[in-house]
Design a protein around this motif. Structure first.
Motif, PDB file in Angstrom:
ATOM      1  N   ARG A 175       0.812  -1.048   0.156  1.00  0.00           N
ATOM      2  CA  ARG A 175       0.065  -0.032  -0.016  1.00  0.00           C
ATOM      3  C   ARG A 175       1.001   1.350   0.136  1.00  0.00           C
ATOM      4  O   ARG A 175       1.762   1.302   0.714  1.00  0.00           O
ATOM      5  N   PHE A 176       0.706   1.967  -0.775  1.00  0.00           N
ATOM      6  CA  PHE A 176       1.233   3.367  -1.077  1.00  0.00           C
ATOM      7  C   PHE A 176       2.668   3.515  -1.574  1.00  0.00           C
ATOM      8  O   PHE A 176       3.164   4.309  -1.606  1.00  0.00           O
ATOM      9  N   TYR A 177       3.185   2.176  -1.879  1.00  0.00           N
ATOM     10  CA  TYR A 177       4.565   2.122  -2.695  1.00  0.00           C
ATOM     11  C   TYR A 177       4.425   2.641  -3.948  1.00  0.00           C
ATOM     12  O   TYR A 177       3.663   2.261  -4.797  1.00  0.00           O
ATOM     13  N   ARG A 178       5.229   3.840  -4.179  1.00  0.00           N
ATOM     14  CA  ARG A 178       5.291   4.150  -5.721  1.00  0.00           C
ATOM     15  C   ARG A 178       6.696   4.306  -6.141  1.00  0.00           C
ATOM     16  O   ARG A 178       7.792   4.685  -5.270  1.00  0.00           O
ATOM     17  N   ILE A 179       7.148   3.617  -7.103  1.00  0.00           N
ATOM     18  CA  ILE A 179       8.601   3.907  -7.606  1.00  0.00           C
ATOM     19  C   ILE A 179       8.891   5.129  -7.939  1.00  0.00           C
ATOM     20  O   ILE A 179       8.054   5.984  -8.479  1.00  0.00           O
ATOM     21  N   ASP A 180       9.848   5.678  -7.075  1.00  0.00           N
ATOM     22  CA  ASP A 180      10.389   7.021  -7.211  1.00  0.00           C
ATOM     23  C   ASP A 180      11.548   7.323  -8.122  1.00  0.00           C
ATOM     24  O   ASP A 180      12.542   7.137  -7.661  1.00  0.00           O
ATOM     25  N   THR A 181      11.041   7.536  -9.468  1.00  0.00           N
ATOM     26  CA  THR A 181      11.925   7.851 -10.412  1.00  0.00           C
ATOM     27  C   THR A 181      11.837   9.382 -10.997  1.00  0.00           C
ATOM     28  O   THR A 181      10.583   9.670 -10.982  1.00  0.00           O
ATOM     29  N   ALA A 182      12.606   9.998 -11.640  1.00  0.00           N
ATOM     30  CA  ALA A 182      12.545  11.181 -12.496  1.00  0.00           C
ATOM     31  C   ALA A 182      11.170  10.901 -13.180  1.00  0.00           C
ATOM     32  O   ALA A 182      10.289  11.912 -13.325  1.00  0.00           O
ATOM     33  N   ARG A 183      10.964   9.847 -13.844  1.00  0.00           N
ATOM     34  CA  ARG A 183       9.957   9.601 -14.787  1.00  0.00           C
ATOM     35  C   ARG A 183       8.569   9.513 -14.202  1.00  0.00           C
ATOM     36  O   ARG A 183       7.411   9.925 -14.589  1.00  0.00           O
ATOM     37  N   THR A 184       8.603   8.661 -13.062  1.00  0.00           N
ATOM     38  CA  THR A 184       7.307   8.228 -12.261  1.00  0.00           C
ATOM     39  C   THR A 184       6.749   9.610 -11.512  1.00  0.00           C
ATOM     40  O   THR A 184       5.614   9.659 -11.288  1.00  0.00           O
ATOM     41  N   ARG A 185       7.946  10.474 -11.078  1.00  0.00           N
ATOM     42  CA  ARG A 185       7.232  11.420 -10.208  1.00  0.00           C
ATOM     43  C   ARG A 185       6.223  12.375 -10.825  1.00  0.00           C
ATOM     44  O   ARG A 185       5.450  12.990 -10.104  1.00  0.00           O
ATOM     45  N   SER A 186       6.448  12.752 -12.040  1.00  0.00           N
ATOM     46  CA  SER A 186       5.498  13.497 -12.915  1.00  0.00           C
ATOM     47  C   SER A 186       4.043  12.820 -13.186  1.00  0.00           C
ATOM     48  O   SER A 186       3.156  13.639 -13.488  1.00  0.00           O
ATOM     49  N   ILE A 187       4.181  11.478 -12.950  1.00  0.00           N
ATOM     50  CA  ILE A 187       2.953  10.848 -13.169  1.00  0.00           C
ATOM     51  C   ILE A 187       1.998  10.703 -11.915  1.00  0.00           C
ATOM     52  O   ILE A 187       2.402  10.541 -10.757  1.00  0.00           O
ATOM     53  N   ASP A 188       0.711  11.092 -12.071  1.00  0.00           N
ATOM     54  CA  ASP A 188      -0.314  10.973 -10.907  1.00  0.00           C
ATOM     55  C   ASP A 188      -0.527   9.544 -10.446  1.00  0.00           C
ATOM     56  O   ASP A 188      -0.751   8.775 -11.251  1.00  0.00           O
ATOM     57  N   GLY A 189      -0.578   9.687  -9.321  1.00  0.00           N
ATOM     58  CA  GLY A 189      -0.915   8.386  -8.769  1.00  0.00           C
ATOM     59  C   GLY A 189      -0.961   8.277  -6.989  1.00  0.00           C
ATOM     60  O   GLY A 189      -0.555   9.288  -6.478  1.00  0.00           O
ATOM     61  N   THR A 190      -1.563   7.141  -6.551  1.00  0.00           N
ATOM     62  CA  THR A 190      -1.713   7.071  -5.215  1.00  0.00           C
ATOM     63  C   THR A 190      -0.731   6.055  -4.427  1.00  0.00           C
ATOM     64  O   THR A 190      -0.486   5.931  -3.215  1.00  0.00           O
ATOM     65  N   GLY A 191      -0.439   5.210  -5.332  1.00  0.00           N
ATOM     66  CA  GLY A 191       0.296   3.796  -4.808  1.00  0.00           C
ATOM     67  C   GLY A 191      -0.405   3.061  -4.268  1.00  0.00           C
ATOM     68  O   GLY A 191      -0.108   1.892  -3.574  1.00  0.00           O
ATOM     69  N   LEU A 192      -2.227   2.862  -4.437  1.00  0.00           N
ATOM     70  CA  LEU A 192      -2.868   2.132  -3.933  1.00  0.00           C
ATOM     71  C   LEU A 192      -3.392   1.063  -4.955  1.00  0.00           C
ATOM     72  O   LEU A 192      -3.758   0.137  -4.447  1.00  0.00           O
ATOM     73  N   GLY A 193      -3.343   1.388  -6.160  1.00  0.00           N
ATOM     74  CA  GLY A 193      -4.127   0.828  -7.140  1.00  0.00           C
ATOM     75  C   GLY A 193      -3.584  -0.808  -7.163  1.00  0.00           C
ATOM     76  O   GLY A 193      -4.367  -1.504  -7.142  1.00  0.00           O
ATOM     77  N   LEU A 194      -2.500  -0.913  -7.123  1.00  0.00           N
ATOM     78  CA  LEU A 194      -1.813  -2.461  -7.389  1.00  0.00           C
ATOM     79  C   LEU A 194      -2.312  -3.171  -6.079  1.00  0.00           C
ATOM     80  O   LEU A 194      -2.553  -4.301  -5.948  1.00  0.00           O
ATOM     81  N   SER A 195      -2.047  -2.396  -4.871  1.00  0.00           N
ATOM     82  CA  SER A 195      -2.528  -3.054  -3.683  1.00  0.00           C
ATOM     83  C   SER A 195      -3.888  -3.716  -3.750  1.00  0.00           C
ATOM     84  O   SER A 195      -4.478  -4.804  -3.291  1.00  0.00           O
ATOM     85  N   ILE A 196      -4.664  -2.754  -4.434  1.00  0.00           N
ATOM     86  CA  ILE A 196      -6.008  -3.298  -4.438  1.00  0.00           C
ATOM     87  C   ILE A 196      -6.363  -4.184  -5.296  1.00  0.00           C
ATOM     88  O   ILE A 196      -7.126  -5.276  -5.106  1.00  0.00           O
ATOM     89  N   VAL A 197      -5.563  -4.339  -6.607  1.00  0.00           N
ATOM     90  CA  VAL A 197      -5.685  -5.262  -7.613  1.00  0.00           C
ATOM     91  C   VAL A 197      -5.289  -6.632  -6.715  1.00  0.00           C
ATOM     92  O   VAL A 197      -5.955  -7.592  -6.978  1.00  0.00           O
ATOM     93  N   ALA A 198      -4.314  -6.642  -6.184  1.00  0.00           N
ATOM     94  CA  ALA A 198      -3.808  -7.852  -5.268  1.00  0.00           C
ATOM     95  C   ALA A 198      -4.867  -8.377  -4.373  1.00  0.00           C
ATOM     96  O   ALA A 198      -5.127  -9.606  -4.577  1.00  0.00           O
TER      97      ALA A 198
END
Ligand code: ADP
Length: 459
Positions: free
Chosen positions: A407-430
């Protein structure tokens, strides 16, 4: 007696007392049934041999002879028909004996007092220093008829031994009680330690010092306890992290919105700037709305699987519908989308399954590169449906793959930083796939793309 220690000690000591009583009663039966007749027989033989010796040797001094015999460990009592009586050795404590018994012996018969001694005196009858508890034999000396009564002088024979036995008995009782108390303490102490550990756990203290080296059930209990404490600590850490993540994720859009509404209120802005700020505020509102929706969903998924409303769902239709809705955003990014979705109906919760496909498709678009592609395929493998979302996006490092379902895990790279997200999507999928008894796997190559594979049971 409230403590386990007290109960254990009392029960063990009671068992010892009870078994001593039972042992005493049993040994008494053995004495009455077996030893008493044997003892009677043995003493009868000795009495008869004394009488025979006197008869065969009329020249000896009867009193001398009987005194010497008494010294070898006997109590003797001699009487004649005139009522003249004489004791040799230790005197009998009780000289009462019926006249008929005395006459019976004087008339030439044997008196078996030991065998017929009352049975209600238990094994202690063996020690009764009474004339009744003796063997009487007729004895003729210098033409006079006597009655000779004889019994072993127990006090003499047992003098030293019985002190030894008495000490042995007292010592074994005292030592047993002491050992029971120490042993009980050894058994009960870990329970007291475990009780203390529960108090520590209740106070949020998760590092427990417990006797896990013990090989017995208490050692296993202690191990389970330590394991439980570790799990509780993990849960506690997750909870704390979760709260801090939520607070942060709510706080940052709120402060953005506050900043931009402040700008809108104060500054003299042209139409274009106003629209830009309003669009930013709208974006933050959408982010907050997505976040709260996802949090609500996660909370309901956490409750249990009873909330699943399973029914036949055509998952290929679901995905096709989502593809249609996503057309504008794929076109916007120049992403080409291909699919192979043969009709397949599985048993599941339609709304939750839709969330799974929606999250995976959104990610495949979000983390794709401009002019990239997405391929979605569905196939049946035995009793399973396998849905795969492959993209030619930014991909992920191998080390990140284990964490993306947290939950809340987002990969923090220069490319992902600009992409909107909560880090919850995949934990919900799982969580949803898990509730359906399926599993999600991911393979990814950095810079090349990612494929999520969802396996779900059909029935
Ligand atoms: P988010 O709201 O950030 O998308 P998710 O839980 O859906 O949260 O995803 C967690 C992280 O996994 C994302 O932040 C992203 O870094 C990575 N990720 C998810 N899907 C993909 C994908 N298809 N390609 C590359 N990275 C992805």
């Amino acid at each position: 007696m409230k403590s386990l220690y007290g109960k254990f000690a009392v029960i063990t000591i009671s068992i010892m007392v009870l078994s001593s009583i039972v042992a005493f009663l049993l040994s008494n039966v053995y004495y009455q049934q077996h030893l008493k007749p044997l003892n009677d027989q043995k003493n009868t033989r000795i009495a008869e041999s004394i009488a025979a010796f006197v008869q065969d040797n009329p020249s000896i001094d009867l009193e001398d002879y009987l005194s010497h015999t008494a010294e070898t460990g006997y109590q003797l009592y001699l009487m004649d028909a005139t009522g003249h009586e004489q004791s040799f050795g230790a005197p009998f404590r009780d000289l009462s004996l019926s006249d008929s018994a005395k006459k019976h012996v004087l008339d030439g018969h044997i008196y078996h007092g030991i065998r017929h001694f009352p049975t209600d005196t238990f094994v202690t009858g063996f020690f009764a220093n009474e004339l009744r508890n003796s063997i009487g034999v007729p004895l003729t000396y210098n033409n006079t008829d006597y009655a000779l009564f004889i019994r072993p002088d127990i006090a003499l024979l047992f003098n030293e031994m019985h002190y030894l036995f008495a000490w042995l008995l007292v010592l074994s009782i005292v030592l047993s009680i002491v050992f029971v108390l120490i042993g009980t303490n050894y058994l009960i102490k870990p329970i007291a330690t475990l009780t203390k550990a529960t108090h520590s756990l209740a106070n949020g203290q998760f590092h427990l010092d417990l006797p896990t080296a013990r090989k017995d059930e208490l050692g296993q209990l202690a191990k389970s306890f330590v394991h439980m404490a570790k799990k509780l600590q993990q849960l506690d850490d997750t909870r704390k992290e979760f709260i801090s993540n939520i607070s942060h994720d709510i706080q940052s859009p709120l402060s953005n919105m506050k900043g931009y509404t402040g700008l809108l209120e104060k500054e003299q802005l042209n139409e274009e700037e106003k629209n830009q700020y309003i669009s930013i505020i709208n974006g933050e509102i959408n982010r907050l709305s997505t976040l709260t929706k996802q949090l609500l969903l996660l909370a309901s998924l956490d409750r249990n699987e009873d909330l699943l409303q399973k029914q036949p769902v055509n998952i290929s239709t679901q995905v096709k519908e989502l593809i249609r809705n996503a057309q504008w955003s794929t076109q916007d990014k120049g992403i080409s989308l291909s699919y192979s979705l043969p009709d397949l109906t599985i048993n599941g919760d339609p709304s939750l399954l839709n969330t799974v496909w929606d999250n995976l498709l959104t990610n495949a678009i979000k983390y794709n590169r401009p002019n990239g592609s997405i391929d979605i395929s569905l196939k049946r493998a035995g009793s399973k449906a396998i849905m795969t979302f492959s993209d030619t996006g930014i991909g992920m490092q191998k080390s990140e793959l284990d964490r993306i379902f947290e939950r809340f895990y987002r990969i923090d790279t220069a490319r992902t930083r600009s992409i909107d997200g909560t880090g919850l999507g995949l934990s919900i999928v799982a969580d949803i796939v898990d509730l359906h008894g399926g599993q999600v796997n991911v393979v990814s190559i950095p810079g090349e793309g990612t494929a999520f594979r969802v396996e779900l049971p059909i029935a």
